[in-house]
Design a protein around this motif. Structure first.
Motif, PDB file in Angstrom:
ATOM      1  N   SER A  30       2.875  -8.978  19.759  1.00 34.87           N
ATOM      2  CA  SER A  30       3.862  -7.905  19.863  1.00 34.87           C
ATOM      3  C   SER A  30       4.028  -7.188  18.524  1.00 34.87           C
ATOM      4  CB  SER A  30       5.198  -8.482  20.332  1.00 34.87           C
ATOM      5  OG  SER A  30       6.189  -7.475  20.362  1.00 34.87           O
ATOM      6  N   HIS A  31       4.014  -7.949  17.436  1.00 36.77           N
ATOM      7  CA  HIS A  31       4.114  -7.331  16.108  1.00 36.77           C
ATOM      8  C   HIS A  31       2.908  -6.434  15.837  1.00 36.77           C
ATOM      9  CE1 HIS A  31       5.238  -6.772  11.962  1.00 36.77           C
ATOM     10  NE2 HIS A  31       4.077  -7.275  11.560  1.00 36.77           N
ATOM     11  N   ILE A  32       1.732  -6.877  16.228  1.00 32.71           N
ATOM     12  CA  ILE A  32       0.529  -6.055  16.067  1.00 32.71           C
ATOM     13  C   ILE A  32       0.702  -4.740  16.828  1.00 32.71           C
ATOM     14  CG2 ILE A  32      -1.915  -5.899  16.730  1.00 32.71           C
ATOM     15  CD1 ILE A  32      -2.076  -8.949  16.004  1.00 32.71           C
ATOM     16  N   ALA A  33       1.192  -4.813  18.050  1.00 28.66           N
ATOM     17  CA  ALA A  33       1.437  -3.589  18.826  1.00 28.66           C
ATOM     18  C   ALA A  33       2.489  -2.723  18.149  1.00 28.66           C
ATOM     19  CB  ALA A  33       1.876  -3.957  20.247  1.00 28.66           C
ATOM     20  N   GLU A  34       3.490  -3.353  17.552  1.00 28.79           N
ATOM     21  CA  GLU A  34       4.577  -2.605  16.926  1.00 28.79           C
ATOM     22  C   GLU A  34       4.134  -1.844  15.682  1.00 28.79           C
ATOM     23  OE1 GLU A  34       9.069  -3.200  15.081  1.00 28.79           O
ATOM     24  OE2 GLU A  34       7.922  -4.973  15.665  1.00 28.79           O
ATOM     25  N   VAL A  35       3.186  -2.368  14.937  1.00 35.64           N
ATOM     26  CA  VAL A  35       2.736  -1.670  13.726  1.00 35.64           C
ATOM     27  C   VAL A  35       2.373  -0.220  14.051  1.00 35.64           C
ATOM     28  CG1 VAL A  35       0.933  -1.571  11.953  1.00 35.64           C
ATOM     29  CG2 VAL A  35       2.031  -3.750  12.492  1.00 35.64           C
ATOM     30  N   TYR A  36       1.788   0.011  15.200  1.00 32.64           N
ATOM     31  CA  TYR A  36       1.439   1.376  15.607  1.00 32.64           C
ATOM     32  C   TYR A  36       2.674   2.242  15.832  1.00 32.64           C
ATOM     33  CZ  TYR A  36      -3.391  -0.155  16.131  1.00 32.64           C
ATOM     34  OH  TYR A  36      -4.661  -0.623  15.887  1.00 32.64           O
ATOM     35  N   ASN A  37       3.800   1.624  16.057  1.00 33.13           N
ATOM     36  CA  ASN A  37       5.049   2.367  16.228  1.00 33.13           C
ATOM     37  C   ASN A  37       5.577   2.906  14.894  1.00 33.13           C
ATOM     38  OD1 ASN A  37       7.221   3.135  18.155  1.00 33.13           O
ATOM     39  ND2 ASN A  37       8.466   1.878  16.797  1.00 33.13           N
ATOM     40  N   TRP A  38       5.076   2.415  13.787  1.00 33.31           N
ATOM     41  CA  TRP A  38       5.521   2.841  12.462  1.00 33.31           C
ATOM     42  C   TRP A  38       4.812   4.088  11.955  1.00 33.31           C
ATOM     43  CZ3 TRP A  38       4.743  -2.643  10.020  1.00 33.31           C
ATOM     44  CH2 TRP A  38       5.685  -3.528  10.568  1.00 33.31           C
ATOM     45  N   TYR A  39       3.766   4.524  12.641  1.00 33.67           N
ATOM     46  CA  TYR A  39       2.970   5.661  12.160  1.00 33.67           C
ATOM     47  C   TYR A  39       3.782   6.946  12.044  1.00 33.67           C
ATOM     48  CZ  TYR A  39      -1.656   3.464  12.154  1.00 33.67           C
ATOM     49  OH  TYR A  39      -2.751   2.698  11.852  1.00 33.67           O
ATOM     50  N   GLU A  40       4.561   7.257  13.071  1.00 29.79           N
ATOM     51  CA  GLU A  40       5.324   8.517  13.050  1.00 29.79           C
ATOM     52  C   GLU A  40       6.215   8.618  11.821  1.00 29.79           C
ATOM     53  OE1 GLU A  40       6.392  10.181  17.252  1.00 29.79           O
ATOM     54  OE2 GLU A  40       6.611   7.983  17.307  1.00 29.79           O
ATOM     55  N   ASP A  41       7.014   7.582  11.564  1.00 29.42           N
ATOM     56  CA  ASP A  41       7.914   7.624  10.412  1.00 29.42           C
ATOM     57  C   ASP A  41       7.162   7.571   9.088  1.00 29.42           C
ATOM     58  OD1 ASP A  41      10.174   7.909  11.947  1.00 29.42           O
ATOM     59  OD2 ASP A  41      10.795   5.821  11.786  1.00 29.42           O
ATOM     60  N   THR A  42       6.053   6.873   9.063  1.00 28.65           N
ATOM     61  CA  THR A  42       5.291   6.782   7.815  1.00 28.65           C
ATOM     62  C   THR A  42       4.623   8.110   7.487  1.00 28.65           C
ATOM     63  OG1 THR A  42       4.935   4.425   8.190  1.00 28.65           O
ATOM     64  CG2 THR A  42       3.489   5.505   6.598  1.00 28.65           C
ATOM     65  N   PHE A  43       4.033   8.738   8.468  1.00 26.12           N
ATOM     66  CA  PHE A  43       3.337  10.005   8.222  1.00 26.12           C
ATOM     67  C   PHE A  43       4.290  11.186   8.075  1.00 26.12           C
ATOM     68  CE2 PHE A  43      -0.450   7.768   9.758  1.00 26.12           C
ATOM     69  CZ  PHE A  43      -1.392   8.225   8.851  1.00 26.12           C
ATOM     70  N   MET A  52       5.687   4.778  -3.567  1.00 24.24           N
ATOM     71  CA  MET A  52       4.246   4.791  -3.814  1.00 24.24           C
ATOM     72  C   MET A  52       3.659   5.941  -3.017  1.00 24.24           C
ATOM     73  SD  MET A  52       3.046   1.447  -1.583  1.00 24.24           S
ATOM     74  CE  MET A  52       4.294   0.379  -2.257  1.00 24.24           C
ATOM     75  N   PRO A  53       2.467   6.415  -3.394  1.00 26.57           N
ATOM     76  CA  PRO A  53       1.875   7.525  -2.652  1.00 26.57           C
ATOM     77  C   PRO A  53       1.684   7.177  -1.174  1.00 26.57           C
ATOM     78  CG  PRO A  53       0.704   7.168  -4.711  1.00 26.57           C
ATOM     79  CD  PRO A  53       1.657   6.012  -4.535  1.00 26.57           C
ATOM     80  N   LYS A  54       1.971   8.141  -0.337  1.00 27.73           N
ATOM     81  CA  LYS A  54       1.900   7.934   1.116  1.00 27.73           C
ATOM     82  C   LYS A  54       0.528   7.405   1.543  1.00 27.73           C
ATOM     83  CE  LYS A  54       4.363  10.520   3.576  1.00 27.73           C
ATOM     84  NZ  LYS A  54       5.126  11.369   4.478  1.00 27.73           N
ATOM     85  N   ILE A  55      -0.540   7.882   0.937  1.00 26.01           N
ATOM     86  CA  ILE A  55      -1.874   7.416   1.325  1.00 26.01           C
ATOM     87  C   ILE A  55      -2.033   5.923   1.052  1.00 26.01           C
ATOM     88  CG2 ILE A  55      -2.991   8.075  -0.855  1.00 26.01           C
ATOM     89  CD1 ILE A  55      -4.512   8.328   2.685  1.00 26.01           C
ATOM     90  N   GLN A  56      -1.418   5.434  -0.013  1.00 29.12           N
ATOM     91  CA  GLN A  56      -1.453   4.004  -0.315  1.00 29.12           C
ATOM     92  C   GLN A  56      -0.688   3.221   0.745  1.00 29.12           C
ATOM     93  OE1 GLN A  56      -0.141   3.096  -4.290  1.00 29.12           O
ATOM     94  NE2 GLN A  56      -0.054   0.915  -3.903  1.00 29.12           N
ATOM     95  N   VAL A  57       0.395   3.767   1.216  1.00 29.58           N
ATOM     96  CA  VAL A  57       1.186   3.133   2.271  1.00 29.58           C
ATOM     97  C   VAL A  57       0.390   3.098   3.575  1.00 29.58           C
ATOM     98  CG1 VAL A  57       3.298   3.316   3.643  1.00 29.58           C
ATOM     99  CG2 VAL A  57       3.353   3.830   1.201  1.00 29.58           C
ATOM    100  N   VAL A  58      -0.288   4.187   3.887  1.00 26.11           N
ATOM    101  CA  VAL A  58      -1.097   4.245   5.110  1.00 26.11           C
ATOM    102  C   VAL A  58      -2.164   3.161   5.071  1.00 26.11           C
ATOM    103  CG1 VAL A  58      -2.771   5.652   6.383  1.00 26.11           C
ATOM    104  CG2 VAL A  58      -0.629   6.677   5.577  1.00 26.11           C
ATOM    105  N   ARG A  59      -2.867   3.052   3.953  1.00 26.57           N
ATOM    106  CA  ARG A  59      -3.938   2.051   3.841  1.00 26.57           C
ATOM    107  C   ARG A  59      -3.366   0.632   3.852  1.00 26.57           C
ATOM    108  NH1 ARG A  59      -7.952   2.521   5.725  1.00 26.57           N
ATOM    109  NH2 ARG A  59      -8.550   0.676   4.616  1.00 26.57           N
ATOM    110  N   GLY A  60      -2.307   0.387   3.102  1.00 24.61           N
ATOM    111  CA  GLY A  60      -1.791  -0.967   2.971  1.00 24.61           C
ATOM    112  C   GLY A  60      -0.829  -1.367   4.067  1.00 24.61           C
ATOM    113  N   PHE A  61       0.238  -0.617   4.218  1.00 29.36           N
ATOM    114  CA  PHE A  61       1.314  -0.948   5.148  1.00 29.36           C
ATOM    115  C   PHE A  61       0.899  -0.793   6.604  1.00 29.36           C
ATOM    116  CE2 PHE A  61       5.335   0.635   7.252  1.00 29.36           C
ATOM    117  CZ  PHE A  61       5.987  -0.586   7.290  1.00 29.36           C
ATOM    118  N   LEU A  62       0.089   0.202   6.912  1.00 35.01           N
ATOM    119  CA  LEU A  62      -0.333   0.410   8.295  1.00 35.01           C
ATOM    120  C   LEU A  62      -1.675  -0.266   8.585  1.00 35.01           C
ATOM    121  CD1 LEU A  62       0.667   4.149   8.887  1.00 35.01           C
ATOM    122  CD2 LEU A  62       1.976   2.091   9.435  1.00 35.01           C
ATOM    123  N   PHE A  63      -2.727   0.183   7.943  1.00 36.21           N
ATOM    124  CA  PHE A  63      -4.066  -0.295   8.283  1.00 36.21           C
ATOM    125  C   PHE A  63      -4.284  -1.765   7.885  1.00 36.21           C
ATOM    126  CE2 PHE A  63      -6.810   3.703   8.986  1.00 36.21           C
ATOM    127  CZ  PHE A  63      -5.746   4.438   9.452  1.00 36.21           C
TER     128      PHE A  63
END
Length: 166
Positions: A45-58, A121-132
């Protein structure tokens, strides 16, 4: 250009995540390796939820966990987790597709009730680390859960020991 590279990885890895989530039988959902770990259902469920964070992160420069709410639904059935994943991955794909990549170096931070959890931190770093990368880490854990419960593991970066065609 950055967005196109991220989109390619996103689509490829979402398919790998889909294969992994679809490999979870209901009989494995309550298993956990220790009292400190999540159950298989909670981890999936947590794995599925990570995809829910994309909108707010981007789309935002501050992710406020103090106001964040997520309805994981009924995680007692693997099919439900996969359905939630499909909903979240569709919205994540849209958020990434519509992202203005000129914001890649904007500072982003996570807060909870006014307290900084992740410093700017730069958003791109968050995308790579926090999301991917965060997602890949948890997928690796889920593979161990599947193996530990005697279930087959689908190939993600090539065949696995369960693939008899090699």
């Amino acid at each position: 250009m950055i967005k196109q590279a991220l989109l390619g990885e996103f689509l490829h890895e979402a398919e790998s995540t889909r294969k992994l989530l679809n490999a979870i039988p209901d009989s494995a959902l309550e298993w956990k390796p220790s009292e400190k770990n999540w159950t298989t259902a909670q981890l999936a469920s947590h794995i599925a939820e990570v995809y829910n964070w994309y909108e707010d992160t981007f789309n935002k420069d501050v992710f406020d966990m103090g106001t964040y709410q997520y309805d994981k639904g009924d995680i007692s059935i693997a099919k439900n987790i996969v359905e939630k994943f499909e909903e979240n991955v569709a919205r994540a794909h849209e958020a990434l597709n519509n992202w203005d990549e000129s914001t890649a170096m904007n500072d982003w931070r996570m807060e909870m009730n006014g307290n900084v959890i992740f410093p700017p931190m730069p958003k791109i770093q968050v995308v790579r680390g926090f999301l991917f990368n965060h997602l890949y880490h948890h997928r690796g854990e889920l593979i161990v859960y599947l193996r530990s419960t005697g279930n087959n593991v689908p190939g993600i970066y090539g065949p696995t020991a369960d693939d008899n065609s090699f």
